[in-house]
Design an enzyme around this catalytic site. Sequence first.
Site, PDB file in Angstrom:
ATOM      1  N   ASP A 291      52.589  15.794  45.810  1.00  0.00           N
ATOM      2  CA  ASP A 291      53.958  16.025  45.800  1.00  0.00           C
ATOM      3  C   ASP A 291      54.512  16.632  47.248  1.00  0.00           C
ATOM      4  O   ASP A 291      55.454  16.408  47.875  1.00  0.00           O
ATOM      5  CB  ASP A 291      54.359  17.303  44.799  1.00  0.00           C
ATOM      6  CG  ASP A 291      54.444  16.716  43.634  1.00  0.00           C
ATOM      7  OD1 ASP A 291      53.616  15.615  43.167  1.00  0.00           O
ATOM      8  OD2 ASP A 291      55.133  17.230  42.644  1.00  0.00           O
TER       9      ASP A 291
ATOM     10  N   ASP B 116      54.796  25.448  31.782  1.00  0.00           N
ATOM     11  CA  ASP B 116      53.708  24.601  32.557  1.00  0.00           C
ATOM     12  C   ASP B 116      52.242  25.145  32.286  1.00  0.00           C
ATOM     13  O   ASP B 116      51.304  24.825  31.576  1.00  0.00           O
ATOM     14  CB  ASP B 116      53.570  24.562  34.087  1.00  0.00           C
ATOM     15  CG  ASP B 116      54.667  23.454  34.375  1.00  0.00           C
ATOM     16  OD1 ASP B 116      55.385  22.861  33.527  1.00  0.00           O
ATOM     17  OD2 ASP B 116      54.940  23.379  35.772  1.00  0.00           O
TER      18      ASP B 116
ATOM     19  N   ASN C 216      55.515  10.346  42.179  1.00  0.00           N
ATOM     20  CA  ASN C 216      55.985  10.962  40.631  1.00  0.00           C
ATOM     21  C   ASN C 216      56.255  12.251  41.059  1.00  0.00           C
ATOM     22  O   ASN C 216      56.145  13.333  40.241  1.00  0.00           O
ATOM     23  CB  ASN C 216      54.720  10.601  39.564  1.00  0.00           C
ATOM     24  CG  ASN C 216      55.352  10.939  38.315  1.00  0.00           C
ATOM     25  OD1 ASN C 216      56.311  11.204  37.965  1.00  0.00           O
ATOM     26  ND2 ASN C 216      54.225  11.125  37.519  1.00  0.00           N
TER      27      ASN C 216
ATOM     28  N   GLU D 169      55.526  15.099  33.432  1.00  0.00           N
ATOM     29  CA  GLU D 169      54.626  14.057  34.024  1.00  0.00           C
ATOM     30  C   GLU D 169      54.265  12.821  32.975  1.00  0.00           C
ATOM     31  O   GLU D 169      54.166  11.680  32.711  1.00  0.00           O
ATOM     32  CB  GLU D 169      53.290  14.597  34.371  1.00  0.00           C
ATOM     33  CG  GLU D 169      53.363  14.743  35.933  1.00  0.00           C
ATOM     34  CD  GLU D 169      53.943  16.274  36.018  1.00  0.00           C
ATOM     35  OE1 GLU D 169      54.580  16.748  34.972  1.00  0.00           O
ATOM     36  OE2 GLU D 169      53.750  17.020  37.058  1.00  0.00           O
TER      37      GLU D 169
ATOM     38  N   HIS E 165      48.237  16.015  35.891  1.00  0.00           N
ATOM     39  CA  HIS E 165      46.968  17.202  36.279  1.00  0.00           C
ATOM     40  C   HIS E 165      46.688  17.986  35.347  1.00  0.00           C
ATOM     41  O   HIS E 165      45.788  18.535  35.305  1.00  0.00           O
ATOM     42  CB  HIS E 165      47.823  17.656  37.776  1.00  0.00           C
ATOM     43  CG  HIS E 165      49.157  17.984  37.684  1.00  0.00           C
ATOM     44  ND1 HIS E 165      49.379  19.178  38.214  1.00  0.00           N
ATOM     45  CD2 HIS E 165      50.185  17.515  36.904  1.00  0.00           C
ATOM     46  CE1 HIS E 165      50.691  19.441  37.920  1.00  0.00           C
ATOM     47  NE2 HIS E 165      51.328  18.548  37.236  1.00  0.00           N
ATOM     48  N   ARG E 166      47.861  18.325  34.653  1.00  0.00           N
ATOM     49  CA  ARG E 166      47.663  19.673  33.966  1.00  0.00           C
ATOM     50  C   ARG E 166      46.782  19.434  32.538  1.00  0.00           C
ATOM     51  O   ARG E 166      46.024  20.268  32.059  1.00  0.00           O
ATOM     52  CB  ARG E 166      49.054  20.326  33.440  1.00  0.00           C
ATOM     53  CG  ARG E 166      49.665  21.107  34.537  1.00  0.00           C
ATOM     54  CD  ARG E 166      50.465  22.086  34.234  1.00  0.00           C
ATOM     55  NE  ARG E 166      51.423  22.317  35.582  1.00  0.00           N
ATOM     56  CZ  ARG E 166      50.974  23.119  36.682  1.00  0.00           C
ATOM     57  NH1 ARG E 166      49.517  23.391  36.730  1.00  0.00           N
ATOM     58  NH2 ARG E 166      51.534  23.109  37.514  1.00  0.00           N
TER      59      ARG E 166
ATOM     60  N   ARG F  54      61.940   9.403  33.970  1.00  0.00           N
ATOM     61  CA  ARG F  54      62.164  10.628  34.026  1.00  0.00           C
ATOM     62  C   ARG F  54      63.677  10.988  34.610  1.00  0.00           C
ATOM     63  O   ARG F  54      64.166  10.467  35.416  1.00  0.00           O
ATOM     64  CB  ARG F  54      61.422  11.817  35.059  1.00  0.00           C
ATOM     65  CG  ARG F  54      59.819  11.432  34.765  1.00  0.00           C
ATOM     66  CD  ARG F  54      59.005  12.113  35.882  1.00  0.00           C
ATOM     67  NE  ARG F  54      59.043  13.461  35.732  1.00  0.00           N
ATOM     68  CZ  ARG F  54      58.566  14.359  36.349  1.00  0.00           C
ATOM     69  NH1 ARG F  54      57.542  14.067  37.315  1.00  0.00           N
ATOM     70  NH2 ARG F  54      58.484  15.746  36.365  1.00  0.00           N
TER      71      ARG F  54
ATOM     72  N   GLY G  19      58.361  15.070  41.033  1.00  0.00           N
ATOM     73  CA  GLY G  19      59.828  15.601  40.710  1.00  0.00           C
ATOM     74  C   GLY G  19      60.321  16.834  41.495  1.00  0.00           C
ATOM     75  O   GLY G  19      61.465  16.833  41.860  1.00  0.00           O
TER      76      GLY G  19
ATOM     77  N   GLN H 186      65.337  22.168  37.388  1.00  0.00           N
ATOM     78  CA  GLN H 186      65.429  21.597  38.653  1.00  0.00           C
ATOM     79  C   GLN H 186      66.796  21.085  39.237  1.00  0.00           C
ATOM     80  O   GLN H 186      66.802  20.994  40.300  1.00  0.00           O
ATOM     81  CB  GLN H 186      64.156  20.525  38.646  1.00  0.00           C
ATOM     82  CG  GLN H 186      62.731  21.051  38.685  1.00  0.00           C
ATOM     83  CD  GLN H 186      61.808  19.876  38.821  1.00  0.00           C
ATOM     84  OE1 GLN H 186      62.046  18.893  39.472  1.00  0.00           O
ATOM     85  NE2 GLN H 186      60.661  20.159  38.158  1.00  0.00           N
TER      86      GLN H 186
ATOM     87  N   LYS I  41      47.737  16.170  42.174  1.00  0.00           N
ATOM     88  CA  LYS I  41      49.301  16.572  42.219  1.00  0.00           C
ATOM     89  C   LYS I  41      49.099  18.047  42.812  1.00  0.00           C
ATOM     90  O   LYS I  41      50.470  18.505  43.631  1.00  0.00           O
ATOM     91  CB  LYS I  41      49.809  16.289  41.017  1.00  0.00           C
ATOM     92  CG  LYS I  41      51.336  16.338  40.954  1.00  0.00           C
ATOM     93  CD  LYS I  41      51.876  15.700  39.723  1.00  0.00           C
ATOM     94  CE  LYS I  41      53.096  14.923  39.787  1.00  0.00           C
ATOM     95  NZ  LYS I  41      54.459  15.820  39.834  1.00  0.00           N
TER      96      LYS I  41
ATOM     97  N   LYS J 164      52.898  24.795  44.457  1.00  0.00           N
ATOM     98  CA  LYS J 164      53.725  23.498  44.339  1.00  0.00           C
ATOM     99  C   LYS J 164      55.254  23.695  44.551  1.00  0.00           C
ATOM    100  O   LYS J 164      56.035  23.168  45.498  1.00  0.00           O
ATOM    101  CB  LYS J 164      53.458  22.429  43.206  1.00  0.00           C
ATOM    102  CG  LYS J 164      54.095  21.171  43.390  1.00  0.00           C
ATOM    103  CD  LYS J 164      53.882  20.146  42.379  1.00  0.00           C
ATOM    104  CE  LYS J 164      54.380  20.689  40.964  1.00  0.00           C
ATOM    105  NZ  LYS J 164      54.487  19.536  39.810  1.00  0.00           N
ATOM    106  N   SER J 165      55.714  24.590  43.692  1.00  0.00           N
ATOM    107  CA  SER J 165      57.354  24.797  43.476  1.00  0.00           C
ATOM    108  C   SER J 165      57.539  25.214  44.791  1.00  0.00           C
ATOM    109  O   SER J 165      58.675  25.093  45.398  1.00  0.00           O
ATOM    110  CB  SER J 165      57.478  25.704  42.368  1.00  0.00           C
ATOM    111  OG  SER J 165      56.785  25.109  41.281  1.00  0.00           O
TER     112      SER J 165
ATOM    113  N   SER K  73      63.660  27.505  31.670  1.00  0.00           N
ATOM    114  CA  SER K  73      62.706  27.709  32.763  1.00  0.00           C
ATOM    115  C   SER K  73      63.410  28.881  33.889  1.00  0.00           C
ATOM    116  O   SER K  73      63.441  28.628  35.218  1.00  0.00           O
ATOM    117  CB  SER K  73      62.458  26.510  33.334  1.00  0.00           C
ATOM    118  OG  SER K  73      61.979  25.665  32.664  1.00  0.00           O
TER     119      SER K  73
END
Length: 663
Positions: free
Chosen positions: A52, A321, A95, A349, A395-396, A125, A97, A174, A423, A25-26, A202
């Site tokens: 996303d 994550d 949602n 999330e 999702h996680r 957020r 991010g 981010q 997601k 995703k990232s 991160s």
Amino acid sequence: MFSTAFLDLPALQGASGTVTLPGSKSISNRVLLLSALCQGTTVVHDLLDSDDTRVMLAALRQLGCGVEAQGTMVAITGLGGRPWHAEAVEFFMGNAGTAMRPLTAALAVQGGDFILKGVPRMHERPIGDLVDALRELGCAIDYLGNKGFPPLRIGTPTLQLDKPIPVRGDVSSQFLTALLMALPLAANDRAITIEVVGELISKPYIEITLNLLARYGIAVERQGWERFVIPAGSRYMSPGSIHVEADASSASYFIALGAIAEGDGIRIQGVGADSIQGDIRFMDAAAQMGAKISSGPNWLEIQRGSWPLKGITLDCNHIPDAAMTLAVMALYADGPTTLRNIASWRVKETDRIVAMATESRKLGATVEEGPDWITIDPLPANQWQRASIHTYDDHRVAMCFSLAAFNADQVPVRIEDPKCVAKTFPDYFEALFSVAHATAQNIPVICIDGPTASGKGTLASRVAAQLGYHYLDSGALYRVTAHAALLAGLTLEAADEAAIAELARSLPVRFEGEQVLLSNVDVTDAIRSEQGGMNASKVSVLPAVRKALVDLQHSFQRLPGLLADGRDMGTVIFPNAPLKVFLTASAAKRAERRHKQLIFKGFSANINTLRADLEARDARDMSRSVAPLKPAQDALQLDNSSLSIDTSVEQVLVWWQSRQVFG
Ligand code: DC
């Protein structure tokens, strides 16, 4: 994807095989935005298809980017050197991010008249630190709701780039990523410096950003983790084509699976130990807990090593994550596991510290939590509870807790709202089921039988859809067998019994949605005719044919469960099924329904003749010596003469829930 209200995972015993993981995703969303900022076309391979990325793609289209998708390949024709959308644009960011933050920065630096909003959770957020940094360099951004949170309105900036731009690094990396990707747009004639305020969290995600920026022609100078300089004259250059690595956080569930489940091991395709993603370091943590892992370019292999796993204490700042997966592995350890430095969990999330603690406790675990840490005790045999795991649209949470199904007490686990995995990994559960094993006695079967035209097919397939279970229409197997026999030049009489049975034993039949395929030929209409039914009835009284179809019918009992519809489902094929329903309706009612059906299909029909036929067929079916029509002894009777389909479905689900109680 499972779009059901919940998904019940039967107790799982082991796992082996290969999974191919979807793109990260990232990386996907960074690559999309970077491609959009270039001049010319970039072909992106192995792009993740998820909520996303769809949000990002929709936004890029709105801005005027060329977007041509073909499977997991997308060609992006960028905005570089062209004017961006001139009129006011309102973007809906869901949602996501990874779309919201970098787009905010890019749009603010570029300038225009834009509104960015999302789902209610997105409006909770924080984005204030990014907005502060952007305002510092002259961007025009207003809050349309609460200060510090989306929705935002963006106007035209007056950029002042001569002093270093401060950005907080201790809330979300981010923000820094967003600035790093936006500021090259303004670095034509001067170098731009970004200064991180506070300890940068991160860092691995920043490494992904820098790595990808380099692929797009932007060589950022990094001075420690405090200063980042975008050199004067920086200009986005398309790499032409680029491959997206599989998501290392998604890999964490299968690395954990290999460590937890007995079997020949799990091979993960799409990402290897040399990944540019920080979350790949999850493999070190998993190894510390006992997993045996080997790796090559773009693959990983995992086997159970120490068992039980070993409890660990770990600073998880570098794998925020994937660390959630460790929390579930901890349930299978020999001592407590403490995950430290995870304050960022609170602003994801959902508040993930609260979520992991609350849901682990439902399973029976002892959990302690602090502002930025969590300690989970192992959950010994005899103490696992049947739990309904709430997933908080995260999702996680859903993916992590699926691993609880390997518990020693063989209790099933209910995952609420399983589609939230979309997601990042829409087919997560399908991938899990493709490698996980359960014993036949743990894979639930619901049998539905009843006289002809009672509506059992409709009921069974509707209940299957509600539960996310497979559906076996056993009548169709007899219909296809008869069809295949006729094609092979056989009669449907006892004289050809052995030959028909031989055909039935290796019947090349496939079900695809409503379609029935025989040797890849669509035979749906042919077998569904009245004649098809009569032919099926003829072959279904041949004992050798019935016997030949047993293995094929058993093979439908796959994870996560099965709805089996037909004559001897509850008596012969699945005698241990935990729920059997015998569906009836008065002959008058059934005749009326069949009549409607035929008229609808454009056939002429007489209701009285139909009723007489039905009654004759009932009598024949009940008195025949081979597989007569009769309810299984332990079947629940449901007379649906005066019930709607919805009410009948509801009734079967109520019976099922009363046998599957989750705390
Ligand atoms: O449910 P259906 O109308 O598609 O079934 C076609 C015929 O096959 C019907 O005569 C009943 C028979 N049948 C059977 O003997 N055993 C089954 N498990 C399913 C159907």
